[in-house]
Design a protein around this motif. Structure first.
Motif, PDB file in Angstrom:
ATOM      1  N   THR A 136       0.851  -1.198   0.010  1.00 47.67           N
ATOM      2  CA  THR A 136      -0.019  -0.051  -0.128  1.00 47.67           C
ATOM      3  C   THR A 136       0.798   1.273  -0.192  1.00 47.67           C
ATOM      4  O   THR A 136       0.325   2.357  -0.319  1.00 47.67           O
ATOM      5  N   LYS A 137       2.041   1.178   0.426  1.00 47.70           N
ATOM      6  CA  LYS A 137       3.042   2.265   0.425  1.00 47.70           C
ATOM      7  C   LYS A 137       3.026   2.963  -0.926  1.00 47.70           C
ATOM      8  O   LYS A 137       3.287   4.122  -1.237  1.00 47.70           O
ATOM      9  N   GLY A 138       3.013   2.253  -1.995  1.00 50.20           N
ATOM     10  CA  GLY A 138       3.129   2.527  -3.326  1.00 50.20           C
ATOM     11  C   GLY A 138       2.136   3.478  -3.959  1.00 50.20           C
ATOM     12  O   GLY A 138       2.298   4.293  -4.773  1.00 50.20           O
ATOM     13  N   ASN A 139       0.946   3.615  -3.030  1.00 41.91           N
ATOM     14  CA  ASN A 139      -0.074   4.723  -3.193  1.00 41.91           C
ATOM     15  C   ASN A 139       0.377   6.062  -2.811  1.00 41.91           C
ATOM     16  O   ASN A 139      -0.413   7.026  -3.194  1.00 41.91           O
ATOM     17  N   GLY A 140       1.560   6.052  -1.997  1.00 40.76           N
ATOM     18  CA  GLY A 140       1.738   7.528  -1.700  1.00 40.76           C
ATOM     19  C   GLY A 140       2.749   8.172  -2.664  1.00 40.76           C
ATOM     20  O   GLY A 140       3.234   9.250  -2.473  1.00 40.76           O
ATOM     21  N   TRP A 198       5.363  -0.665 -15.196  1.00 42.65           N
ATOM     22  CA  TRP A 198       5.369  -1.891 -14.275  1.00 42.65           C
ATOM     23  C   TRP A 198       4.871  -1.690 -12.986  1.00 42.65           C
ATOM     24  O   TRP A 198       5.714  -0.789 -12.355  1.00 42.65           O
ATOM     25  N   ILE A 199       3.969  -2.382 -12.338  1.00 50.41           N
ATOM     26  CA  ILE A 199       3.651  -1.887 -11.020  1.00 50.41           C
ATOM     27  C   ILE A 199       4.805  -2.384  -9.991  1.00 50.41           C
ATOM     28  O   ILE A 199       4.814  -1.978  -9.031  1.00 50.41           O
ATOM     29  N   TRP A 200       5.530  -3.547 -10.364  1.00 53.51           N
ATOM     30  CA  TRP A 200       6.592  -3.719  -9.348  1.00 53.51           C
ATOM     31  C   TRP A 200       7.734  -2.600  -9.198  1.00 53.51           C
ATOM     32  O   TRP A 200       8.553  -2.769  -8.555  1.00 53.51           O
ATOM     33  N   HIS A 201       7.623  -1.999 -10.378  1.00 57.11           N
ATOM     34  CA  HIS A 201       8.910  -0.872 -10.405  1.00 57.11           C
ATOM     35  C   HIS A 201       8.427   0.185  -9.299  1.00 57.11           C
ATOM     36  O   HIS A 201       9.114   0.591  -8.467  1.00 57.11           O
ATOM     37  N   SER A 202       6.883   0.590  -9.244  1.00 56.11           N
ATOM     38  CA  SER A 202       6.530   1.608  -8.311  1.00 56.11           C
ATOM     39  C   SER A 202       6.608   1.031  -6.879  1.00 56.11           C
ATOM     40  O   SER A 202       7.103   1.670  -6.117  1.00 56.11           O
ATOM     41  N   ARG A 203       6.413  -0.309  -6.732  1.00 57.14           N
ATOM     42  CA  ARG A 203       6.490  -0.865  -5.418  1.00 57.14           C
ATOM     43  C   ARG A 203       7.786  -1.297  -4.851  1.00 57.14           C
ATOM     44  O   ARG A 203       8.256  -0.911  -3.795  1.00 57.14           O
ATOM     45  N   ILE A 237      -8.707  17.922 -27.538  1.00 53.21           N
ATOM     46  CA  ILE A 237      -8.142  19.306 -27.731  1.00 53.21           C
ATOM     47  C   ILE A 237      -6.745  19.468 -27.359  1.00 53.21           C
ATOM     48  O   ILE A 237      -5.645  19.414 -27.998  1.00 53.21           O
ATOM     49  N   ASN A 238      -6.557  19.344 -26.065  1.00 57.41           N
ATOM     50  CA  ASN A 238      -5.432  19.459 -25.408  1.00 57.41           C
ATOM     51  C   ASN A 238      -4.279  18.107 -25.211  1.00 57.41           C
ATOM     52  O   ASN A 238      -4.765  17.066 -25.457  1.00 57.41           O
ATOM     53  N   LYS A 239      -3.054  18.556 -25.418  1.00 54.08           N
ATOM     54  CA  LYS A 239      -2.155  17.278 -25.254  1.00 54.08           C
ATOM     55  C   LYS A 239      -1.872  17.147 -23.629  1.00 54.08           C
ATOM     56  O   LYS A 239      -2.083  17.919 -22.758  1.00 54.08           O
ATOM     57  N   THR A 240      -1.455  15.841 -23.158  1.00 53.01           N
ATOM     58  CA  THR A 240      -1.180  15.631 -21.939  1.00 53.01           C
ATOM     59  C   THR A 240       0.100  14.672 -21.764  1.00 53.01           C
ATOM     60  O   THR A 240       0.090  13.888 -22.463  1.00 53.01           O
ATOM     61  N   LEU A 241       0.620  14.815 -20.714  1.00 51.95           N
ATOM     62  CA  LEU A 241       1.605  13.788 -20.231  1.00 51.95           C
ATOM     63  C   LEU A 241       0.920  12.581 -19.584  1.00 51.95           C
ATOM     64  O   LEU A 241       0.057  12.461 -18.833  1.00 51.95           O
ATOM     65  N   TYR A 242       1.666  11.670 -19.968  1.00 50.94           N
ATOM     66  CA  TYR A 242       1.191  10.351 -19.410  1.00 50.94           C
ATOM     67  C   TYR A 242       2.226   9.485 -18.744  1.00 50.94           C
ATOM     68  O   TYR A 242       2.872   8.676 -19.522  1.00 50.94           O
ATOM     69  N   ILE A 243       2.807   9.766 -17.593  1.00 48.43           N
ATOM     70  CA  ILE A 243       3.795   9.106 -17.092  1.00 48.43           C
ATOM     71  C   ILE A 243       3.391   9.258 -15.273  1.00 48.43           C
ATOM     72  O   ILE A 243       2.475  10.008 -15.075  1.00 48.43           O
ATOM     73  N   ALA A 244       3.992   8.378 -14.541  1.00 47.37           N
ATOM     74  CA  ALA A 244       3.906   8.213 -13.297  1.00 47.37           C
ATOM     75  C   ALA A 244       4.805   7.051 -12.544  1.00 47.37           C
ATOM     76  O   ALA A 244       5.950   6.941 -13.457  1.00 47.37           O
ATOM     77  N   SER A 245       4.663   6.905 -11.448  1.00 44.22           N
ATOM     78  CA  SER A 245       5.616   6.387 -10.660  1.00 44.22           C
ATOM     79  C   SER A 245       5.913   4.874 -11.301  1.00 44.22           C
ATOM     80  O   SER A 245       6.892   4.033 -11.086  1.00 44.22           O
ATOM     81  N   HIS A 246       4.862   4.386 -11.931  1.00 51.20           N
ATOM     82  CA  HIS A 246       5.129   2.738 -12.668  1.00 51.20           C
ATOM     83  C   HIS A 246       5.774   3.072 -13.737  1.00 51.20           C
ATOM     84  O   HIS A 246       6.237   1.901 -14.124  1.00 51.20           O
ATOM     85  N   ALA A 247       6.244   4.142 -14.434  1.00 52.64           N
ATOM     86  CA  ALA A 247       7.010   4.087 -15.636  1.00 52.64           C
ATOM     87  C   ALA A 247       8.408   3.660 -15.069  1.00 52.64           C
ATOM     88  O   ALA A 247       9.111   4.533 -14.408  1.00 52.64           O
TER      89      ALA A 247
END
Length: 361
Positions: A136-140, A198-203, A237-247
């Motif tokens: 659950t700490k990955g949720n932080g 990859w979820i195990w990267h963020s974990r 219309i708008n562009k957006t970044l698609y990145i997070a701690s799973h990357a």
């Protein structure tokens, strides 16, 4: 170009803070049934006007989608939803994911509900330092729900069932505004890049000792997924970044360059000017956000003395980027060993919080 990450990050923050670029386009919405009270000038809104005691009319569903496209994060207070009606409500927006129960056995009454609280299947607080607690700490960390799935999600709808007396707010980052705040040369550099999620990267980032080596079962159950770094937002219309701690990595880059760029983009996107904080006030509060143009993270509360029961539905994306780009990649690009070809226990990783901050969450 990214050989000096410290200088680049300093430059990014300077440009973002002082830029006079035009704001992202905000779609206009004709007056309707619902009332939206903005949480900030362009991101997040508290919405009133829904009768939660009955199924939503099609025109109400359409208006929620319009508001979602405009504000990214919607807050609904004291909905009175149950597990069953929560799932029924969410089906208005598409097919729902079946919640995985990896390391945290499911306790909610329906398989479409992900348990995002600190309670175990025995309805007791999850013990500190157990594998479930570390998971659950990955949720932080700043993350985007289901970016680690090849079929990504559109909306998440998180409902409060039981709240701690203090803490436990949720922070959100507007990835449309974050993209707009990047300097043009960075935008050009990342336009066609692909990230492996990859979820195990963020974990591992959140709990390096516990998840230094994911088990074969964990890797096989949740393998990596592949998505473009730059997307068109759901408003078209708008562009957006698609990145997070799973990357975990960016394809086609050396590991050191990939790690540097991921950290630069994450640090840029989590600046205060792109954030709103939602305070959970009442049992029955529901917050719905669009994972295609936002990141979010949990904040601290006393998780060994206070109960927090939060249940989330996650809607499958049905837009043009729903299945990412795996089918366009070569076998050399894809980690065919389900996250095993590259050993994430070696070398630096793009930390977004210190271990002290993570332990305090």
């Amino acid at each position: 170009m990214f050989s000096s990450s410290r200088q680049t990050l300093k430059y990014l923050h300077h440009v973002s803070a002082s830029s006079t670029q035009a704001k992202r386009h905000l779609a206009s919405i004709a007056p309707g049934i619902l009332q939206a009270k903005p949480l900030s000038p362009s991101f997040g809104a508290e919405v009133d006007g829904i009768d939660w005691s009955r199924p939503l009319a099609p025109e109400v569903v359409r208006e929620i989608v319009q508001l979602q496209n405009k504000w990214g994060v919607l807050v609904f207070r004291t909905t009175g939803l149950t597990d069953t009606t929560h799932v029924q409500y969410s089906k208005n927006f598409g097919a729902l994911e079946t919640a995985h129960a990896m390391n945290k056995p499911r306790r909610a009454s329906l398989p479409q509900l992900y348990d995002a609280g600190n309670l175990g299947p025995d309805d007791k607080i999850i013990p500190q330092f157990s594998r479930a607690w570390w998971h659950t700490k990955g949720n932080g960390l700043w993350h985007t729900d289901s970016s680690f799935h090849q079929h990504r999600s559109s909306y998440s709808a998180l409902r409060a069932v039981e709240l701690p007396p203090v803490g436990g707010q949720t922070k959100y980052a507007d990835m449309r505004a974050a993209y707009l705040g990047l300097p043009n040369d960075i935008k050009e550099r990342i336009e066609n890049l692909v990230a492996e999620h990859w979820i195990w990267h963020s974990r591992k980032l959140a709990a390096p000792q516990e998840f230094d080596k994911p088990t074969d079962g964990e890797k096989a159950t949740l393998p990596p997924a592949y998505h473009k770094l730059v997307q068109i937002a759901p408003d078209g219309i708008n562009k957006t970044l698609y990145i997070a701690s799973h990357a975990r990595r960016i394809l086609g880059m050396a590991d050191s360059e990939s790690t540097s760029l991921i950290k630069i983009l994450l640090d840029h996107a989590q600046q205060p000017q792109y954030q709103v904080t939602v305070k959970w006030k009442n049992v029955g509060d529901l917050v719905q956000w669009d994972n295609r143009c936002t990141m979010h993270r949990a904040t601290a509360f006393q998780d060994q003395s206070n109960r927090r029961d939060m249940r989330r539905t996650t809607i499958h994306d049905h837009g043009p980027g729903a299945f990412g780009v795996k089918n366009l990649l070569s076998a050399d690009d894809i980690d065919i060993r389900a996250g095993g070809k590259i050993d994430i226990s070696e070398g630096a990783t793009p930390e977004t919080q210190t271990q002290e901050q993570i332990l305090a969450m």
